[in-house]
Enzyme design. Structure first.
Site, PDB file in Angstrom:
ATOM      1  N   GLY A  47     -17.902   8.971  21.427  1.00 24.21           N
ATOM      2  CA  GLY A  47     -16.568   9.421  21.787  1.00 24.21           C
ATOM      3  C   GLY A  47     -15.985  10.417  20.808  1.00 24.21           C
ATOM      4  N   TYR A  89      -3.751  -2.856  24.400  1.00 24.45           N
ATOM      5  CA  TYR A  89      -4.445  -1.750  23.745  1.00 24.45           C
ATOM      6  C   TYR A  89      -3.434  -0.761  23.156  1.00 24.45           C
ATOM      7  CZ  TYR A  89      -6.919   2.610  23.027  1.00 24.45           C
ATOM      8  OH  TYR A  89      -7.402   3.770  22.464  1.00 24.45           O
TER       9      TYR A  89
END
Length: 317
Positions: free
Chosen positions: A32, A182
């Site tokens: 990522g 999150y």
């Protein structure tokens, strides 16, 4: 905190300054945005360490960087942020007398219930994304303090802008919703990065703490880096319309890379993309109003210290 805003025109994301003889650690550097942070930093001549829980993925990322950057000095480090007891050993395994920067990038995001916990009994996103980095900073502080002008760069998220911390339920035991949990874990990281700088300044430390966020970074707009990142033409085509407002993960890395390398960056700043804070070259962003709440930051610090047994501004014995 500096209020001046350096011109983005003076920073070329494709022609980074040299950083020979410097050592950088990127947590989650195997995939990522973390991969692209590591790739871009490797092109400066620095030694870059990929911190990753899964060494096979780290080795694949290491090979991909070496394919892209001839002569890259890149190595791997086993790092499990969900296991607090392992972090001192990981810091020792760096095998260096100093560390010029750490980029707190690694993170876990769950899309669906049920709620999960780390081996230490913490909600897994809060425990990994925030508490793991909080504790790791403490173990790294002797190495950071030994460098002439080290930086701690904490990667937040634009998703945190609309969230607020519930200090009475940081572990989401009472009300667990994955996307919100999150976002709050990333918000906690950002509070930590700013509070860390305030505490470092109070002690006269030469270490600076900077917060960055990648804006809107999508896989479909990210160039391929096999086997780490593979994008088909069809995936790119479907994601192309989003490129009006969003960007790929290679560009999402730019604010963190600038926060590591640019000598005009100051501690306590927030860096993000130029266009609506979602895409484009990195620029200095105003600190979001809720992030400026020092009382919340101080309370979060105290809770985090109690949960981890570490105070990042007190060098461990």
């Amino acid at each position: 905190m500096s209020s001046s805003v350096p011109s983005t025109s003076l920073w070329d994301v494709h022609r980074l300054p040299r950083a020979d003889d410097r050592l950088f650690l990127v947590t989650g550097g195997n995939a990522g945005i973390g991969y692209f942070i590591a790739e871009q930093l490797s092109a400066t001549g620095a030694t870059v360490v990929l911190g990753s829980r899964r060494q096979e993925k780290a080795k694949a990322a290491q090979a991909a960087i070496r394919d892209r950057v001839p002569g890259a000095r890149v190595r791997t480090l086993r790092l499990d942020l969900a296991d607090l007891s392992s972090l001192r050993k990981a810091a020792d395994a760096l095998g260096s007398a100093h560390l010029d920067a750490v980029v707190h990038n690694a993170g876990i995001a769950l899309d669906d219930p049920p709620r999960r916990e780390t081996r230490d009994g913490h909600e897994v996103m809060f425990g990994t994304n925030h508490l793991g980095h909080f504790a790791l900073t403490g173990w790294l502080m002797p190495l950071l303090s030994a460098a002439p002008a080290a930086r701690v760069v904490t990667m937040g998220s634009f998703a945190a802008k609309s969230e607020r911390l519930d200090l009475g339920d940081l572990q989401s035991r009472q009300d667990y919703r994955p996307k919100r949990t999150y976002g709050r874990s990333k918000l906690a990281q950002m509070y930590f990065g700013l509070e860390l700088d305030r505490r470092l300044r109070a002690t006269g430390s030469t270490v600076k703490s900077v917060v960055a966020h990648p804006g809107g970074a999508l896989d479909s707009l990210t160039p391929s880096r096999p086997p780490v990142q593979v994008r088909s033409f069809g995936t790119w085509l479907r994601g192309a319309p989003a490129g009006v407002l969003l960007q790929g993960k290679h560009a999402g890395a730019w604010p963190a890379v600038r926060a590591v390398l640019d000598p005009t960056v100051h501690g306590g700043q927030l860096w993000g993309p130029r266009v609506f804070s979602l895409r484009g070259r990195p620029r200095l962003d105003p600190v979001w109003p809720h992030l400026a709440d020092t009382a919340v930051a101080a309370e979060l610090w105290g809770v985090s210290r109690d949960l981890t047994g570490i105070d990042p501004c007190s060098i461990p014995e």
